[in-house]
Enzyme design. Sequence first.
Site, PDB file in Angstrom:
ATOM      1  N   ARG A 172      12.619 -24.276  -4.906  1.00 40.66           N
ATOM      2  CA  ARG A 172      13.482 -24.038  -3.742  1.00 40.66           C
ATOM      3  C   ARG A 172      13.490 -22.555  -3.362  1.00 40.66           C
ATOM      4  O   ARG A 172      13.454 -22.193  -2.190  1.00 40.66           O
ATOM      5  CB  ARG A 172      14.920 -24.466  -4.048  1.00 40.66           C
ATOM      6  CG  ARG A 172      15.214 -25.933  -3.889  1.00 40.66           C
ATOM      7  CD  ARG A 172      16.686 -26.186  -4.126  1.00 40.66           C
ATOM      8  NE  ARG A 172      16.957 -27.596  -4.331  1.00 40.66           N
ATOM      9  CZ  ARG A 172      18.100 -28.083  -4.800  1.00 40.66           C
ATOM     10  NH1 ARG A 172      19.084 -27.253  -5.129  1.00 40.66           N
ATOM     11  NH2 ARG A 172      18.265 -29.385  -4.953  1.00 40.66           N
ATOM     12  N   GLU A 203       0.825  -1.204   0.000  1.00 39.70           N
ATOM     13  CA  GLU A 203       0.000   0.000   0.000  1.00 39.70           C
ATOM     14  C   GLU A 203       0.864   1.262   0.000  1.00 39.70           C
ATOM     15  O   GLU A 203       0.586   2.233  -0.706  1.00 39.70           O
ATOM     16  CB  GLU A 203      -0.927   0.005   1.220  1.00 39.70           C
ATOM     17  CG  GLU A 203      -1.893  -1.167   1.268  1.00 39.70           C
ATOM     18  CD  GLU A 203      -1.354  -2.358   2.028  1.00 39.70           C
ATOM     19  OE1 GLU A 203      -2.146  -3.098   2.616  1.00 39.70           O
ATOM     20  OE2 GLU A 203      -0.117  -2.583   2.021  1.00 39.70           O
ATOM     21  N   ALA A 207      15.157 -44.469  -8.324  1.00 38.11           N
ATOM     22  CA  ALA A 207      16.501 -44.904  -8.707  1.00 38.11           C
ATOM     23  C   ALA A 207      16.452 -46.373  -9.098  1.00 38.11           C
ATOM     24  O   ALA A 207      15.506 -47.095  -8.756  1.00 38.11           O
ATOM     25  CB  ALA A 207      17.489 -44.691  -7.556  1.00 38.11           C
TER      26      ALA A 207
END
Length: 378
Positions: free
Chosen positions: A192, A57, A170
Site C-alpha cells: 500500500r 544528481e 471467504a
Amino acid sequence: MATFSVFDTQMMSRAIQLARLGQYTTRPNPCVGCVLVLNGKIIGEGYHHKAGQGHAEVNAIADAKAKNHSIKGATAYVTLEPCSHYGRTPPCAEGLIKAEVARVVVAITDANPQVAGNGINMLKRAGIEVEVGLLEEEALTLNLGFMKRMQTQMPWVSVKVAASLDGKTALSNGVSKWITTTAARKDVQKMRAKHCAVITGVDTVIADNPSLNVRFDELGSVKHSHDEADIFQPLRVVLDSNCRVTPEYQLFQINSPILLVSTKDYPAQIKQQFPAHVSFLQTTTDAQGRVCLKTLLLHLGQSCNSVMVEAGATLSGSIISQQLADELVLYQAPKILGSEGRNMLNLPDYQTMENLPNLTLKDKRNVGHDTRFMFRLG
C-alpha cells in the site's frame, strides 16, 4: 551498443539500491539514484527523497562537495535520464555539466515528454560521454507506474488478492478473517505504501469496514529507514455507483484523503455529513450502469503513478477482464475453504484457452506461512 564493465555494473547496482530508498516517499516523481565515481572510487551518492526537493544528481554532487572531493572528470551513474527542464528544481543535466563530469551512464531514458532524450542530448552537446542501457530492466521495474503514466496518462494497476489453495477468499457465509498470516498482512502494508491510491468497492466497505490506510507500526524494516511523517498515505478510492456509503465507516475516521466515486451526484445534505478529507467524483457509467473503470483510471492518472486494487471478486475481476490491470499479486494461504467458498475473482465464462488472461510469473516467495505470487498481465 555500449559495452559495460563489471565495475560499471556494480556502480549502477549501487545507484539502483539508493533509488529504492525513495519508493515510499517520491511520488508522483520517479525513484532515482546517482553514484559519482572518480579514479575507481565512489566520491558522492544521492537519491531523490521527495517531490520538490533535490534530485538524485544534485544530492550526489552535494555529497561529494561535503566530503571535499573534486568532481571534475568523474563518472555519474544514474538510474534515470537526467532531467533537462526547469520545474521546482533546476535541470539535473545542467548540474552535471556545471560539475564538469566526464561521463554519464544512464540505466533508462525518461518517458516524460519534457525530457525523453533531451537530457542525454544536452549532456552530449556539452562534450560529455553518455552511455545508456545498463541494468535497464532493474531500473524500469522501480518506476513502472511513472513510466506508464508518462506514456499513456494511465496509472500502473496492481490487483491484490488473498486466497486459499482452492482460490477462495471467504467461506460461503462471508467469514474471511484471517485467510493469510500476520506476515502477509504486514507485507500488504508495504505494498500500500508504495502506491499512490488504493481502490475498493462499496460492498467491501459495507461488509468488512476496512481502514485502507498505511499503518506505520506494521511496516517492518521500513520504519528503520524512514520517519513516519515521510510516508505518504495513499488516496483511498471507493467506488459507490449509487451513493450508498455513509460517514460512520471507520475509513472516514482516519484523516487522510478519500475519493468517493459515483455515477450520480451525492445529495447535498449527505455530502455535508462527510469530513473535510473526503472529495467526490461523478463519472460516466459502463454497460452495467456502474462506474466506468477506464474513465476513473484516466482521472487518477492525472496525479497517480500507480494504484492498488483491494476489492471484492466483482471489481477485481472487472479490472482484469477489461484488460486494465498490469499486475496481479496473489497471497496464497495453505488452506482449503471448500467448493461453496467465495471465489477470488468473478471473470467471464471463457470458452477458449486463447481468450484467457495472459499471465507471466515475475516473482514467487514465501511470506510467513503464505506464498506471494506476482504476475504481469497482458
